[in-house]
Design a protein around this motif. Structure first.
Motif, PDB file in Angstrom:
ATOM      1  N   PHE A 200      47.602  42.866  31.680  1.00 49.97           N
ATOM      2  CA  PHE A 200      47.015  44.080  32.239  1.00 49.97           C
ATOM      3  C   PHE A 200      47.034  44.048  33.762  1.00 49.97           C
ATOM      4  O   PHE A 200      47.537  44.960  34.420  1.00 49.97           O
ATOM      5  CB  PHE A 200      45.584  44.249  31.722  1.00 49.97           C
ATOM      6  CG  PHE A 200      44.837  45.374  32.376  1.00 49.97           C
ATOM      7  CD1 PHE A 200      45.122  46.692  32.062  1.00 49.97           C
ATOM      8  CD2 PHE A 200      43.842  45.115  33.324  1.00 49.97           C
ATOM      9  CE1 PHE A 200      44.436  47.744  32.680  1.00 49.97           C
ATOM     10  CE2 PHE A 200      43.157  46.146  33.930  1.00 49.97           C
ATOM     11  CZ  PHE A 200      43.455  47.460  33.608  1.00 49.97           C
ATOM     12  N   TRP A 201      46.512  42.996  34.353  1.00 51.86           N
ATOM     13  CA  TRP A 201      46.282  42.977  35.801  1.00 51.86           C
ATOM     14  C   TRP A 201      47.573  42.866  36.608  1.00 51.86           C
ATOM     15  O   TRP A 201      47.573  43.171  37.807  1.00 51.86           O
ATOM     16  CB  TRP A 201      45.333  41.847  36.177  1.00 51.86           C
ATOM     17  CG  TRP A 201      45.972  40.487  36.208  1.00 51.86           C
ATOM     18  CD1 TRP A 201      46.129  39.633  35.165  1.00 51.86           C
ATOM     19  CD2 TRP A 201      46.535  39.829  37.346  1.00 51.86           C
ATOM     20  NE1 TRP A 201      46.759  38.492  35.568  1.00 51.86           N
ATOM     21  CE2 TRP A 201      47.022  38.579  36.909  1.00 51.86           C
ATOM     22  CE3 TRP A 201      46.684  40.178  38.692  1.00 51.86           C
ATOM     23  CZ2 TRP A 201      47.643  37.678  37.765  1.00 51.86           C
ATOM     24  CZ3 TRP A 201      47.307  39.268  39.549  1.00 51.86           C
ATOM     25  CH2 TRP A 201      47.774  38.039  39.087  1.00 51.86           C
ATOM     26  N   ILE A 202      48.670  42.444  36.003  1.00 47.98           N
ATOM     27  CA  ILE A 202      49.912  42.296  36.767  1.00 47.98           C
ATOM     28  C   ILE A 202      50.615  43.638  36.994  1.00 47.98           C
ATOM     29  O   ILE A 202      51.617  43.691  37.707  1.00 47.98           O
ATOM     30  CB  ILE A 202      50.879  41.292  36.102  1.00 47.98           C
ATOM     31  CG1 ILE A 202      51.292  41.768  34.707  1.00 47.98           C
ATOM     32  CG2 ILE A 202      50.254  39.908  36.059  1.00 47.98           C
ATOM     33  CD1 ILE A 202      52.296  40.839  34.033  1.00 47.98           C
ATOM     34  N   HIS A 203      50.086  44.715  36.424  1.00 44.47           N
ATOM     35  CA  HIS A 203      50.653  46.043  36.646  1.00 44.47           C
ATOM     36  C   HIS A 203      50.015  46.692  37.877  1.00 44.47           C
ATOM     37  O   HIS A 203      49.318  47.702  37.772  1.00 44.47           O
ATOM     38  CB  HIS A 203      50.462  46.929  35.418  1.00 44.47           C
ATOM     39  CG  HIS A 203      51.298  46.540  34.242  1.00 44.47           C
ATOM     40  ND1 HIS A 203      50.947  45.512  33.392  1.00 44.47           N
ATOM     41  CD2 HIS A 203      52.481  47.044  33.774  1.00 44.47           C
ATOM     42  CE1 HIS A 203      51.865  45.406  32.447  1.00 44.47           C
ATOM     43  NE2 HIS A 203      52.802  46.309  32.658  1.00 44.47           N
ATOM     44  N   THR A 204      50.226  46.099  39.021  1.00 47.69           N
ATOM     45  CA  THR A 204      49.663  46.653  40.253  1.00 47.69           C
ATOM     46  C   THR A 204      50.581  46.345  41.424  1.00 47.69           C
ATOM     47  O   THR A 204      51.309  45.350  41.415  1.00 47.69           O
ATOM     48  CB  THR A 204      48.253  46.074  40.532  1.00 47.69           C
ATOM     49  OG1 THR A 204      47.710  46.702  41.684  1.00 47.69           O
ATOM     50  CG2 THR A 204      48.304  44.572  40.743  1.00 47.69           C
ATOM     51  N   GLU A 205      50.518  47.197  42.442  1.00 47.03           N
ATOM     52  CA  GLU A 205      51.283  46.981  43.667  1.00 47.03           C
ATOM     53  C   GLU A 205      50.427  46.384  44.778  1.00 47.03           C
ATOM     54  O   GLU A 205      50.925  46.109  45.863  1.00 47.03           O
ATOM     55  CB  GLU A 205      51.901  48.302  44.146  1.00 47.03           C
ATOM     56  CG  GLU A 205      52.952  48.864  43.200  1.00 47.03           C
ATOM     57  CD  GLU A 205      53.726  50.021  43.803  1.00 47.03           C
ATOM     58  OE1 GLU A 205      54.906  49.827  44.138  1.00 47.03           O
ATOM     59  OE2 GLU A 205      53.137  51.119  43.926  1.00 47.03           O
ATOM     60  N   PHE A 206      49.143  46.171  44.500  1.00 44.58           N
ATOM     61  CA  PHE A 206      48.248  45.664  45.539  1.00 44.58           C
ATOM     62  C   PHE A 206      48.403  44.168  45.775  1.00 44.58           C
ATOM     63  O   PHE A 206      48.139  43.682  46.862  1.00 44.58           O
ATOM     64  CB  PHE A 206      46.795  45.998  45.193  1.00 44.58           C
ATOM     65  CG  PHE A 206      46.396  47.371  45.616  1.00 44.58           C
ATOM     66  CD1 PHE A 206      46.108  47.649  46.945  1.00 44.58           C
ATOM     67  CD2 PHE A 206      46.347  48.406  44.698  1.00 44.58           C
ATOM     68  CE1 PHE A 206      45.762  48.932  47.344  1.00 44.58           C
ATOM     69  CE2 PHE A 206      46.007  49.685  45.084  1.00 44.58           C
ATOM     70  CZ  PHE A 206      45.715  49.962  46.414  1.00 44.58           C
ATOM     71  N   VAL A 207      48.787  43.428  44.753  1.00 46.84           N
ATOM     72  CA  VAL A 207      48.981  41.983  44.880  1.00 46.84           C
ATOM     73  C   VAL A 207      50.453  41.738  45.167  1.00 46.84           C
ATOM     74  O   VAL A 207      51.310  42.007  44.324  1.00 46.84           O
ATOM     75  CB  VAL A 207      48.541  41.237  43.610  1.00 46.84           C
ATOM     76  CG1 VAL A 207      48.756  39.741  43.776  1.00 46.84           C
ATOM     77  CG2 VAL A 207      47.087  41.550  43.281  1.00 46.84           C
ATOM     78  N   ARG A 208      50.752  41.217  46.349  1.00 49.85           N
ATOM     79  CA  ARG A 208      52.145  41.080  46.754  1.00 49.85           C
ATOM     80  C   ARG A 208      52.750  39.742  46.355  1.00 49.85           C
ATOM     81  O   ARG A 208      53.847  39.673  45.836  1.00 49.85           O
ATOM     82  CB  ARG A 208      52.287  41.261  48.277  1.00 49.85           C
ATOM     83  CG  ARG A 208      51.761  42.568  48.817  1.00 49.85           C
ATOM     84  CD  ARG A 208      52.268  43.784  48.058  1.00 49.85           C
ATOM     85  NE  ARG A 208      53.739  43.868  48.028  1.00 49.85           N
ATOM     86  CZ  ARG A 208      54.413  44.802  47.384  1.00 49.85           C
ATOM     87  NH1 ARG A 208      53.768  45.727  46.688  1.00 49.85           N
ATOM     88  NH2 ARG A 208      55.722  44.823  47.409  1.00 49.85           N
ATOM     89  N   ASP A 209      52.045  38.620  46.618  1.00 55.44           N
ATOM     90  CA  ASP A 209      52.643  37.303  46.412  1.00 55.44           C
ATOM     91  C   ASP A 209      51.541  36.288  46.145  1.00 55.44           C
ATOM     92  O   ASP A 209      50.496  36.320  46.788  1.00 55.44           O
ATOM     93  CB  ASP A 209      53.448  36.891  47.655  1.00 55.44           C
ATOM     94  CG  ASP A 209      54.199  35.587  47.448  1.00 55.44           C
ATOM     95  OD1 ASP A 209      53.596  34.526  47.642  1.00 55.44           O
ATOM     96  OD2 ASP A 209      55.391  35.643  47.089  1.00 55.44           O
ATOM     97  N   PRO A 220      52.326  39.967  39.485  1.00 53.01           N
ATOM     98  CA  PRO A 220      52.669  41.359  39.776  1.00 53.01           C
ATOM     99  C   PRO A 220      54.058  41.515  40.387  1.00 53.01           C
ATOM    100  O   PRO A 220      54.782  42.459  40.060  1.00 53.01           O
ATOM    101  CB  PRO A 220      51.561  41.777  40.752  1.00 53.01           C
ATOM    102  CG  PRO A 220      50.384  40.955  40.336  1.00 53.01           C
ATOM    103  CD  PRO A 220      50.966  39.623  39.965  1.00 53.01           C
ATOM    104  N   SER A 221      54.448  40.594  41.270  1.00 49.39           N
ATOM    105  CA  SER A 221      55.770  40.685  41.889  1.00 49.39           C
ATOM    106  C   SER A 221      56.874  40.570  40.852  1.00 49.39           C
ATOM    107  O   SER A 221      57.819  41.373  40.828  1.00 49.39           O
ATOM    108  CB  SER A 221      55.922  39.580  42.938  1.00 49.39           C
ATOM    109  OG  SER A 221      57.236  39.589  43.484  1.00 49.39           O
ATOM    110  N   HIS A 222      56.768  39.591  39.953  1.00 44.86           N
ATOM    111  CA  HIS A 222      57.790  39.416  38.917  1.00 44.86           C
ATOM    112  C   HIS A 222      57.827  40.617  37.973  1.00 44.86           C
ATOM    113  O   HIS A 222      58.900  41.066  37.557  1.00 44.86           O
ATOM    114  CB  HIS A 222      57.510  38.148  38.105  1.00 44.86           C
ATOM    115  CG  HIS A 222      57.564  36.885  38.899  1.00 44.86           C
ATOM    116  ND1 HIS A 222      58.379  36.721  39.996  1.00 44.86           N
ATOM    117  CD2 HIS A 222      56.887  35.702  38.752  1.00 44.86           C
ATOM    118  CE1 HIS A 222      58.226  35.505  40.486  1.00 44.86           C
ATOM    119  NE2 HIS A 222      57.316  34.867  39.759  1.00 44.86           N
TER     120      HIS A 222
END
Length: 448
Positions: A200-209, A220-222
């Motif tokens: 669920f939480w990896i579907h975001t653009e707020f976490v870059r790396d 999220p990046s992957h």
């Protein structure tokens, strides 16, 4: 992972709810002797889904001054998630029930359910199984017909995580059965839920790396790469919790150019029935028109990009060029209509949550009626968002049905605190859409 029949849905603390989403629960607190004792973690996590979605909306507004989640796209994603769980009101999840059957009849070794080693083995086994479920869902057209639902949004936010297929579990169960030869069902039932919750939480653009964790975990990046329609993104990064499988099997790609999200051929609709089932219609048409049994079978079992004379997974050069300037499908519609859809969706969401919370106390007829009403509501809201010519007629009919169900106690029991307000709102809505129908009919008669 769907909510499992007869599982306890006890309240959880803020700490537990947060840790569930990040797979940070320990073996000691999540090991059970019997599958019936396993909590419905996905159901318990629902308030945390909502909280994180609101947090993402707030952060997006503070950062850009705009709402990152569009009402039409976000509503469609949430509608798909709701639809994907409705079958569980009538039958237990195929992933769990088939696993239990194999365990009861064919297991070769009984690993101890209370061992940390068993817990960690199940963690790896479920994630490995998910990698192959996911990869095959991209490489076999018949499985892609279900999985494409999850990729159909042209936005990437936490609501996209909930855009799930109602049919995918009818194939995914096969990939976990080897585990049933040695791992107890109660341990599998825990990890199949946590594996989904983590995603669920990896579907975001707020976490870059995430630094060194990028080598091991799906991040999220992957996952942004996985949702891209850029050529370098296609068929990459299938991992659930871990990214090591992609690195091992040559399907890994790092985030490079700006990712453009969605399907290579966008569907451009918010009609939930089209989102869920239109690709099956397309697949059937391709199957019928294909020449010979070889080509017909290739339509089913090759990749979605395959055409006669091409490699099994298609030729990447045939994909539409991505310029980076693509604009997601977001037709203009009035703020009043957006507010209307928002309120109606929140009402049906309350009914939906109460149905799952009380379904064990309801008759089968009541469950069927409320389920049908939920499906009709999600469908007609899609027609409104698509600005379909028949939206007014469908929505008027739905509002009248809503009034009838409310009057006979089916809906009023689901929203007792809003019973009067709901009836007034449904009445006014029915009148408005009836007037819209008469206006369209009058205009049509004038033209003739």
């Amino acid at each position: 992972m769907a909510r499992m029949e007869d599982m306890e849905d006890t309240a959880v603390s803020f700490s537990q709810g947060t840790r569930m989403l990040f797979y940070l629960m320990s073996p000691n607190e999540t090991s059970f002797a019997e599958v019936e004792q396993v909590p419905g973690y996905v159901q318990q996590a629902t308030p945390f889904f909502v909280g994180m979605i609101f947090l993402e909306v707030l952060l997006g507004w503070l950062k850009t001054g705009d709402l990152l989640i569009k009402i039409n796209d976000g509503t469609t994603s949430l509608s798909a998630g709701m639809m994907s769980r409705l079958p569980d009101l009538f039958v237990r999840s195929l992933e769990v029930s088939s696993y239990i059957y194999v365990w009861n009849n064919f297991h070769m070794l009984e690993l101890p359910w209370d061992s940390a080693w068993t817990w960690w083995l199940a963690f790896l086994g479920v994630d490995f199984g998910y990698y192959w479920v996911h990869r095959c869902s991209h490489e076999l057209n018949i499985l892609w017909a279900a999985h494409q639902v999850h990729h159909s949004s042209e936005y990437y936010n936490l609501t996209t995580a909930l855009r799930q297929s109602v049919t995918q579990q009818f194939a995914s169960w096969v990939f976990y059965l080897p585990m049933a030869l040695i791992v107890p069902p109660s341990i599998f039932a825990v990890h199949i839920q946590f594996n989904l919750l983590y995603q669920f939480w990896i579907h975001t653009e707020f976490v870059r790396d995430l630094g060194p964790l990028e080598w091991i975990l799906n991040t999220p990046s992957h996952h942004r790469v996985h949702h891209g329609r850029n050529r370098y993104c296609i068929d990459k990064n299938y991992g659930g919790t871990l990214i090591i499988w992609d690195r091992m099997f040559g399907t890994f790609a790092p985030e490079d150019d700006k990712v453009i999200y969605g399907l290579t051929h966008p569907i451009n609709t918010f009609d939930i029935l089209s989102v869920e089932f239109e690709y099956y219609v397309y697949l059937w048409q391709q199957f019928i028109s294909a020449d010979g049994i070889t080509h017909k079978l290739s339509v089913i079992f090759n990749g979605p990009g395959w055409t006669p004379g091409k490699p099994r997974l298609g030729d990447p050069e045939d994909l539409p060029e991505v310029t980076g300037e693509e604009v997601p499908h977001n037709p203009q519609w009035s703020s009043t209509l957006q507010a209307y859809v928002h309120v109606q969706f929140l009402l049906v969401l309350v009914i939906y949550n109460n149905l799952f919370a009380t379904e064990h106390m309801l008759s089968q007829t009541t469950v069927l009626l409320i389920t049908g009403y939920i499906l009709l509501t999600l469908t007609t809201l899609g027609y409104i968002m698509d600005q379909s010519p028949n939206a007014a007629l469908w929505e008027m009919s739905r509002c009248l049905l809503m009034l009838a169900l409310h009057r006979y106690g089916y809906i009023s029991a689901m929203v007792p605190l809003l019973a009067l307000a709901t009836e007034v709102f449904a009445s006014l809505s029915a009148i408005y859409w009836a007037l819209q129908c008469f206006t369209k009919l009058a205009n049509k008669q004038k033209r003739h």
